[in-house]
Design a protein around this motif. Structure first.
Motif, PDB file in Angstrom:
ATOM      1  N   GLY A 172      54.873  45.237  39.216  1.00 13.17           N
ATOM      2  CA  GLY A 172      55.222  45.709  40.685  1.00 13.17           C
ATOM      3  C   GLY A 172      54.371  46.914  40.873  1.00 13.17           C
ATOM      4  O   GLY A 172      54.747  47.605  42.063  1.00 13.17           O
ATOM      5  N   SER A 173      53.272  47.466  40.271  1.00 11.21           N
ATOM      6  CA  SER A 173      52.421  48.590  40.612  1.00 11.21           C
ATOM      7  C   SER A 173      51.308  48.181  41.049  1.00 11.21           C
ATOM      8  O   SER A 173      50.607  47.231  40.393  1.00 11.21           O
ATOM      9  N   ALA A 174      50.673  48.813  42.119  1.00 12.08           N
ATOM     10  CA  ALA A 174      49.225  48.507  42.533  1.00 12.08           C
ATOM     11  C   ALA A 174      48.203  49.237  41.860  1.00 12.08           C
ATOM     12  O   ALA A 174      47.153  49.312  42.401  1.00 12.08           O
ATOM     13  N   ASP A 175      48.529  50.054  40.903  1.00 15.25           N
ATOM     14  CA  ASP A 175      47.665  51.334  40.372  1.00 15.25           C
ATOM     15  C   ASP A 175      46.836  50.796  39.270  1.00 15.25           C
ATOM     16  O   ASP A 175      47.424  49.748  38.572  1.00 15.25           O
ATOM     17  N   THR A 176      45.619  50.983  38.797  1.00  9.56           N
ATOM     18  CA  THR A 176      44.802  50.885  37.886  1.00  9.56           C
ATOM     19  C   THR A 176      45.650  51.631  36.660  1.00  9.56           C
ATOM     20  O   THR A 176      45.918  52.855  36.523  1.00  9.56           O
ATOM     21  N   ARG A 177      45.884  50.835  35.730  1.00  8.74           N
ATOM     22  CA  ARG A 177      46.675  51.461  34.394  1.00  8.74           C
ATOM     23  C   ARG A 177      45.906  50.834  33.143  1.00  8.74           C
ATOM     24  O   ARG A 177      45.389  49.913  33.078  1.00  8.74           O
ATOM     25  N   GLU A 178      45.962  51.693  32.024  1.00  7.65           N
ATOM     26  CA  GLU A 178      45.493  51.099  30.674  1.00  7.65           C
ATOM     27  C   GLU A 178      46.680  50.258  29.944  1.00  7.65           C
ATOM     28  O   GLU A 178      47.921  50.620  30.005  1.00  7.65           O
ATOM     29  N   ARG A 179      46.309  48.944  29.749  1.00  8.03           N
ATOM     30  CA  ARG A 179      47.472  48.003  29.292  1.00  8.03           C
ATOM     31  C   ARG A 179      47.104  47.643  27.977  1.00  8.03           C
ATOM     32  O   ARG A 179      45.817  47.529  27.441  1.00  8.03           O
ATOM     33  N   THR A 180      47.985  47.534  27.287  1.00  8.75           N
ATOM     34  CA  THR A 180      47.787  47.013  25.703  1.00  8.75           C
ATOM     35  C   THR A 180      48.678  45.801  25.447  1.00  8.75           C
ATOM     36  O   THR A 180      49.605  45.627  25.734  1.00  8.75           O
ATOM     37  N   LEU A 181      48.003  44.885  24.533  1.00 10.10           N
ATOM     38  CA  LEU A 181      48.290  43.710  24.234  1.00 10.10           C
ATOM     39  C   LEU A 181      48.462  43.507  22.710  1.00 10.10           C
ATOM     40  O   LEU A 181      47.341  44.055  21.941  1.00 10.10           O
ATOM     41  N   THR A 182      49.126  42.703  22.152  1.00 11.91           N
ATOM     42  CA  THR A 182      49.422  42.326  20.591  1.00 11.91           C
ATOM     43  C   THR A 182      49.882  40.979  20.660  1.00 11.91           C
ATOM     44  O   THR A 182      50.015  40.128  21.306  1.00 11.91           O
ATOM     45  N   GLY A 183      49.917  40.710  19.309  1.00 14.13           N
ATOM     46  CA  GLY A 183      50.346  39.326  18.815  1.00 14.13           C
ATOM     47  C   GLY A 183      49.595  38.363  19.311  1.00 14.13           C
ATOM     48  O   GLY A 183      48.297  38.317  19.489  1.00 14.13           O
ATOM     49  N   ALA A 184      50.454  37.231  19.991  1.00 17.55           N
ATOM     50  CA  ALA A 184      50.072  35.822  20.459  1.00 17.55           C
ATOM     51  C   ALA A 184      48.844  36.095  21.732  1.00 17.55           C
ATOM     52  O   ALA A 184      47.891  35.471  21.783  1.00 17.55           O
ATOM     53  N   ASP A 185      48.741  37.142  22.381  1.00 14.06           N
ATOM     54  CA  ASP A 185      48.230  37.465  23.776  1.00 14.06           C
ATOM     55  C   ASP A 185      46.628  37.641  23.107  1.00 14.06           C
ATOM     56  O   ASP A 185      45.818  37.212  23.900  1.00 14.06           O
ATOM     57  N   ILE A 186      46.488  38.141  21.887  1.00 15.97           N
ATOM     58  CA  ILE A 186      45.027  38.595  21.557  1.00 15.97           C
ATOM     59  C   ILE A 186      44.653  37.559  20.375  1.00 15.97           C
ATOM     60  O   ILE A 186      43.549  37.550  19.913  1.00 15.97           O
ATOM     61  N   ASN A 187      45.513  36.770  20.060  1.00 12.91           N
ATOM     62  CA  ASN A 187      45.078  35.653  18.889  1.00 12.91           C
ATOM     63  C   ASN A 187      44.535  34.499  19.237  1.00 12.91           C
ATOM     64  O   ASN A 187      44.704  33.888  20.446  1.00 12.91           O
TER      65      ASN A 187
END
Length: 241
Positions: A172-187
């Motif tokens: 819901g945000s239009a801003d640039t943010r640092e995002r972190t992924l774990t688990g299946a998203d990066i496997n």
């Protein structure tokens, strides 16, 4: 106006209709909520349950009941223009999930040609976007291809091709943010050979770029294979009578 050969091929061979926002009331409410959170960064944001003007309802589950004018307008536009494809854009999954290929169970009333078309277009998307150096593009996944309640299934149930992307979005945000992924998203798996990185900067613009690239890849593929898909549309329509 882009006059590159890639875009010219699409423009010359595919008729494209674009609805920028299907649920305009919900979009306005989301913008209001975003502006509120900017002014109240330390407060809990109110719920956006009534994104529609009259009803709290998931618009992407109304294709059987057809209770909303939104659903009726989309179906009428699809049929009135005798379209072959309905492509629906969503936000939820990193980084682009072409979920049209889906998983079982498949709806028994769809034509087998449609299941083949899902595979052709979906895997072509993964291949071409990976070739462009875009990580986190995958297909297959866990989408249920049984329920005809999804908005895109208007096309699947009318001899056309239903398509849908899930992109990462930005909460819901239009801003640039640092995002972190774990688990299946990066496997790395057999259907996700080029997974998303574990940490990166992401904004609404990144989301739009992924969606736009995926759409252009699909439109280019349709342009190059227009005779095949038109023949399939004719065969599916004839067999449905």
């Amino acid at each position: 106006m882009d006059d590159s050969p890639y875009i010219k091929n699409i423009r010359d061979n595919v008729v494209t209709l674009i609805t920028p926002i299907v649920e305009v009331d919900g979009r306005d409410r989301q913008v209001d909520l975003y502006n509120w959170t900017k002014k109240h960064p330390n407060e809990t944001a109110p719920s956006l349950i009534y994104w529609g003007h009259y009803v709290a309802h998931d618009n992407n589950r109304d294709a059987m009941g057809m209770t909303l004018k939104l659903s009726q307008n989309v179906l009428n536009a699809y049929i009135d223009h005798q379209a072959m494809v309905l492509h629906d854009l969503h936000e939820s999954v990193a980084l682009l999930y072409d979920n049209t290929i889906g998983d079982g169970p498949f709806n028994a009333w769809i034509d087998p040609l449609l299941a083949n078309e899902w595979q052709m277009i979906g895997w072509n998307n993964v291949q071409e976007m990976t070739r462009l150096g875009m990580p986190g593009v995958f297909a297959h996944g866990t989408f249920d291809t049984w329920s005809p309640g999804y908005l895109m299934f208007f096309a699947a149930m009318h001899n056309g091709i239903s398509r849908l992307y899930e992109t990462f979005g930005n909460g819901g945000s239009a801003d640039t943010r640092e995002r972190t992924l774990t688990g299946a998203d990066i496997n790395r798996t057999w259907y996700r050979q080029n997974p998303a990185p574990s940490r990166f900067m992401w904004s609404l613009r990144n989301n739009n770029n992924y969606e736009q690239t995926g759409l252009l890849v699909s439109l280019f593929y349709m342009a190059n294979n227009r005779h095949l898909f038109l023949q399939n549309f004719y065969e599916k329509s004839k067999r449905s009578i």
